[in-house]
Design a protein around this motif. Structure first.
Motif, PDB file in Angstrom:
ATOM      1  N   ILE A  47       0.915  -1.222  -0.110  1.00 20.23           N
ATOM      2  CA  ILE A  47       0.103   0.144   0.109  1.00 20.23           C
ATOM      3  C   ILE A  47       0.931   1.415  -0.023  1.00 20.23           C
ATOM      4  CG2 ILE A  47      -1.637   1.220   1.173  1.00 20.23           C
ATOM      5  CD1 ILE A  47      -2.658  -1.436   2.350  1.00 20.23           C
ATOM      6  N   GLN A  57      -6.571   4.297   0.165  1.00 21.49           N
ATOM      7  CA  GLN A  57      -7.006   3.103  -0.800  1.00 21.49           C
ATOM      8  C   GLN A  57      -8.408   3.736  -1.402  1.00 21.49           C
ATOM      9  OE1 GLN A  57      -7.856  -0.975   0.604  1.00 21.49           O
ATOM     10  NE2 GLN A  57      -6.991  -1.734  -1.448  1.00 21.49           N
ATOM     11  N   VAL A  63      -4.177   2.352  -4.894  1.00 21.32           N
ATOM     12  CA  VAL A  63      -3.745   2.993  -3.412  1.00 21.32           C
ATOM     13  C   VAL A  63      -2.722   4.168  -3.618  1.00 21.32           C
ATOM     14  CG1 VAL A  63      -4.022   0.719  -2.188  1.00 21.32           C
ATOM     15  CG2 VAL A  63      -2.023   1.244  -3.644  1.00 21.32           C
TER      16      VAL A  63
END
Length: 213
Positions: A47, A57, A63
């Motif tokens: 992420i 996100q 992301v």
């Protein structure tokens, strides 16, 4: 719904929280235990490649990390980012200034001071950051003597970003007494509708006094 990967005491994360609050955009929070090493996990680094917060996100699974990039993305087509190319570039100028001269200098000193790490750092490094931080405050004071906010476009994400650590420079051991225009700007930022005044001290996290893994 948008998901925000957060660490409450992080002023970088505060920037995104503040913009989302201004926009009144709903989101889900996932707190990342930075000092317990969660940021170094392979799952989180998918992420945020650097393992830092904030990250977001989107509803479609995409992301995005790094506070400046997130601010720029979320503020597009809102009053917090100018609509023209030059105005957006001026905001980007201040976002770059914030990362190089405010967050990395004043922000580091604040973090070390509030977590008891300042005495563990080499004196020459502390002094270098303090000198650079003072110069940053001098630049800000000069610029803010010419306009109420950092750009000619009113209150924008540039002000949110620089305020996050610049507005809390006293917590890093800087005196704001020599900088009347910075002090006045701080009050203008605080007076904005939906300003997030709640602070989350590092003391809330018993692991924060440890060095990052």
């Amino acid at each position: 719904m948008l998901t925000l990967f957060d660490y409450p005491a992080s002023e970088n994360a505060w920037k995104v929280r503040q913009l989302l609050h201004h926009l009144r955009r709903p989101y889900v929070t996932v707190n990342v235990s930075i000092f317990e090493g969660e940021g170094r996990s392979p799952e989180y680094q998918r992420i945020s490649p650097t393992g830092t917060v904030p990250a977001i996100q989107l509803e479609d699974g995409r992301v995005l990390s790094e506070s400046s990039a997130i601010l720029f993305f979320l503020a597009t087509d809102t009053p917090y980012l100018p609509p023209d190319a030059f105005g957006r570039a001026k905001v980007q100028q201040w976002l770059s200034f914030e990362q190089e001269r405010v967050e990395s200098q004043i922000g580091s000193l604040r973090y070390w001071t509030l977590t008891g790490k300042l005495d563990r750092r080499p004196p020459f490094l502390v002094q270098m950051k303090r000198d650079t931080g003072e110069r940053a405050l001098q630049i800000l004071d000069h610029e803010l003597s010419q306009r109420p906010f950092l750009t000619d476009y009113g209150y924008t994400i540039a002000d949110i970003a620089v305020f996050a650590y610049g507005g809390r420079a006293e917590e890093a051991g800087f005196s704001l007494a020599p900088y009347p225009h910075v002090r006045a700007w701080i009050e203008r930022v605080k007076s904005q509708p939906d300003f997030l005044s709640v602070m989350h001290p590092y003391a809330e996290d018993p692991f924060s006094t440890k060095e990052l893994p």
